[in-house]
Write a protein that holds these residues in place. Structure first.
Motif, PDB file in Angstrom:
ATOM      1  N   LEU A  66      43.377  39.609  23.853  1.00 24.26           N
ATOM      2  CA  LEU A  66      42.688  39.515  25.143  1.00 24.26           C
ATOM      3  C   LEU A  66      42.590  38.055  25.550  1.00 24.26           C
ATOM      4  CD1 LEU A  66      39.628  41.904  24.646  1.00 24.26           C
ATOM      5  CD2 LEU A  66      41.631  42.327  26.060  1.00 24.26           C
ATOM      6  N   THR A  67      42.624  37.813  26.857  1.00 20.71           N
ATOM      7  CA  THR A  67      42.447  36.471  27.395  1.00 20.71           C
ATOM      8  C   THR A  67      41.316  36.504  28.408  1.00 20.71           C
ATOM      9  OG1 THR A  67      44.794  35.963  27.134  1.00 20.71           O
ATOM     10  CG2 THR A  67      43.556  34.609  28.699  1.00 20.71           C
ATOM     11  N   PRO A  68      40.319  35.608  28.263  1.00 23.44           N
ATOM     12  CA  PRO A  68      39.247  35.539  29.266  1.00 23.44           C
ATOM     13  C   PRO A  68      39.817  35.086  30.614  1.00 23.44           C
ATOM     14  CG  PRO A  68      38.660  34.288  27.285  1.00 23.44           C
ATOM     15  CD  PRO A  68      40.112  34.669  27.170  1.00 23.44           C
ATOM     16  N   LEU A  69      39.336  35.684  31.675  1.00 23.38           N
ATOM     17  CA  LEU A  69      39.723  35.279  33.025  1.00 23.38           C
ATOM     18  C   LEU A  69      38.667  34.331  33.578  1.00 23.38           C
ATOM     19  CD1 LEU A  69      40.936  38.709  34.450  1.00 23.38           C
ATOM     20  CD2 LEU A  69      42.337  36.777  33.691  1.00 23.38           C
ATOM     21  N   PRO A  70      39.053  33.440  34.491  1.00 27.42           N
ATOM     22  CA  PRO A  70      38.059  32.545  35.106  1.00 27.42           C
ATOM     23  C   PRO A  70      36.980  33.366  35.795  1.00 27.42           C
ATOM     24  CG  PRO A  70      40.296  31.892  35.703  1.00 27.42           C
ATOM     25  CD  PRO A  70      40.401  33.203  34.997  1.00 27.42           C
ATOM     26  N   ARG A  71      35.771  32.884  35.757  1.00 24.42           N
ATOM     27  CA  ARG A  71      34.621  33.623  36.293  1.00 24.42           C
ATOM     28  C   ARG A  71      34.660  33.786  37.802  1.00 24.42           C
ATOM     29  NH1 ARG A  71      29.653  33.133  32.514  1.00 24.42           N
ATOM     30  NH2 ARG A  71      30.008  35.179  31.654  1.00 24.42           N
ATOM     31  N   GLY A  72      35.034  32.776  38.514  1.00 26.02           N
ATOM     32  CA  GLY A  72      35.013  32.866  39.976  1.00 26.02           C
ATOM     33  C   GLY A  72      33.586  33.016  40.467  1.00 26.02           C
ATOM     34  N   ASP A  73      33.369  33.891  41.433  1.00 20.45           N
ATOM     35  CA  ASP A  73      32.044  34.090  42.016  1.00 20.45           C
ATOM     36  C   ASP A  73      31.220  35.145  41.276  1.00 20.45           C
ATOM     37  OD1 ASP A  73      32.634  32.236  43.955  1.00 20.45           O
ATOM     38  OD2 ASP A  73      33.308  33.735  45.407  1.00 20.45           O
ATOM     39  N   SER A  74      31.846  35.858  40.380  1.00 20.94           N
ATOM     40  CA  SER A  74      31.175  36.961  39.701  1.00 20.94           C
ATOM     41  C   SER A  74      30.279  36.473  38.564  1.00 20.94           C
ATOM     42  CB  SER A  74      32.225  37.921  39.136  1.00 20.94           C
ATOM     43  OG  SER A  74      31.596  38.944  38.405  1.00 20.94           O
ATOM     44  N   ARG A  75      29.171  37.160  38.365  1.00 21.84           N
ATOM     45  CA  ARG A  75      28.298  36.861  37.219  1.00 21.84           C
ATOM     46  C   ARG A  75      28.859  37.524  35.965  1.00 21.84           C
ATOM     47  NH1 ARG A  75      22.749  38.905  38.132  1.00 21.84           N
ATOM     48  NH2 ARG A  75      22.302  37.691  36.283  1.00 21.84           N
ATOM     49  N   ARG A  76      29.715  38.508  36.143  1.00 18.95           N
ATOM     50  CA  ARG A  76      30.300  39.230  35.013  1.00 18.95           C
ATOM     51  C   ARG A  76      31.559  38.538  34.529  1.00 18.95           C
ATOM     52  NH1 ARG A  76      30.414  45.361  36.861  1.00 18.95           N
ATOM     53  NH2 ARG A  76      32.543  44.728  36.935  1.00 18.95           N
ATOM     54  N   LYS A  77      31.815  38.647  33.242  1.00 17.38           N
ATOM     55  CA  LYS A  77      32.989  38.018  32.622  1.00 17.38           C
ATOM     56  C   LYS A  77      34.074  39.078  32.445  1.00 17.38           C
ATOM     57  CE  LYS A  77      34.983  34.626  30.383  1.00 17.38           C
ATOM     58  NZ  LYS A  77      35.818  33.822  31.196  1.00 17.38           N
ATOM     59  N   PHE A  78      35.287  38.752  32.904  1.00 23.46           N
ATOM     60  CA  PHE A  78      36.408  39.673  32.802  1.00 23.46           C
ATOM     61  C   PHE A  78      37.446  39.131  31.824  1.00 23.46           C
ATOM     62  CE2 PHE A  78      34.472  40.816  36.784  1.00 23.46           C
ATOM     63  CZ  PHE A  78      34.587  42.201  36.813  1.00 23.46           C
ATOM     64  N   TYR A  79      38.214  40.050  31.256  1.00 22.04           N
ATOM     65  CA  TYR A  79      39.263  39.730  30.297  1.00 22.04           C
ATOM     66  C   TYR A  79      40.501  40.526  30.676  1.00 22.04           C
ATOM     67  CZ  TYR A  79      35.155  38.294  27.705  1.00 22.04           C
ATOM     68  OH  TYR A  79      33.975  37.705  27.338  1.00 22.04           O
ATOM     69  N   ILE A  80      41.659  39.997  30.300  1.00 19.37           N
ATOM     70  CA  ILE A  80      42.903  40.720  30.541  1.00 19.37           C
ATOM     71  C   ILE A  80      43.574  41.019  29.207  1.00 19.37           C
ATOM     72  CG2 ILE A  80      44.314  38.641  30.883  1.00 19.37           C
ATOM     73  CD1 ILE A  80      45.765  40.380  33.117  1.00 19.37           C
ATOM     74  N   ARG A  81      44.088  42.221  29.122  1.00 13.24           N
ATOM     75  CA  ARG A  81      44.785  42.678  27.922  1.00 13.24           C
ATOM     76  C   ARG A  81      46.162  42.024  27.869  1.00 13.24           C
ATOM     77  NH1 ARG A  81      45.289  48.330  29.009  1.00 13.24           N
ATOM     78  NH2 ARG A  81      47.122  47.747  30.175  1.00 13.24           N
ATOM     79  N   ASN A  82      46.497  41.427  26.741  1.00 14.19           N
ATOM     80  CA  ASN A  82      47.819  40.844  26.542  1.00 14.19           C
ATOM     81  C   ASN A  82      48.750  41.889  25.924  1.00 14.19           C
ATOM     82  OD1 ASN A  82      46.959  38.291  27.461  1.00 14.19           O
ATOM     83  ND2 ASN A  82      46.120  37.827  25.454  1.00 14.19           N
TER      84      ASN A  82
END
Length: 116
Positions: A66-82
Motif C-alpha cells: 500500500l502507498t499513502p496518498l497525499p491528504r489534500g483537503d480531506s481529514r481522512r487518510k487514503f491509501y492505494i493498493r500496489n
C-alpha cells in the motif's frame, strides 16, 4: 461471514502473519474496485476498531503493498493498493481457510479425539 468463520480467519492470520487482522484487512483491500481505501471506512466495513487495523496497515505499507496518498483537503487518510501477487495469495489463503472450516465436522472431531 459467520462469527466462527471470522474467528478461524483471524487465527489463520495470526499464524501466517503474527497479526490477527492482517488477512482480513488484505481481503478488504483486495476487494476494493479502484484500489483506493481509507482506514476509517475499512474499520466500519469490517466492524473492528481502527486500532486493530493500524498495525496491519503499517505492515502492508512497509511491505510496499500500500502507498499513502497525499491528504489534500480531506481529514481522512487514503491509501492505494500496489500491484502484487500478495493480494491473490490472500484470497487463496482465505479460500483454504473456508475449505478447512467446511471439512471440519463434529464426527471428524470425535473420531480424532477418541484415540486420546
Amino acid at each position: 461471514m459467520a462469527s466462527s468463520d471470522l474467528e478461524h480467519l483471524r487465527m489463520k492470520s495470526q499464524v501466517a502473519f503474527g497479526q490477527r487482522y492482517r488477512l482480513e484487512l488484505m481481503l478488504a483491500v483486495a476487494a476494493s474496485d479502484d484500489g483506493i481505501i481509507c482506514l476509517t471506512d475499512l474499520a466500519k466495513e469490517l466492524d473492528v476498531a481502527i486500532s486493530n487495523l493500524q498495525g496491519p496497515m503499517r505492515s502492508l505499507i512497509g511491505a510496499g503493498l500500500l502507498t499513502p496518498l497525499p491528504r489534500g483537503d480531506s481529514r481522512r487518510k487514503f491509501y492505494i493498493r500496489n500491484a502484487s501477487a500478495a493480494w491473490a495469495w490472500a484470497r487463496e489463503l482465505h479460500l483454504q481457510t473456508l475449505a478447512e472450516r467446511t471439512s471440519d465436522s463434529p464426527h471428524q472431531a470425535r473420531s480424532t479425539n477418541s484415540g486420546l
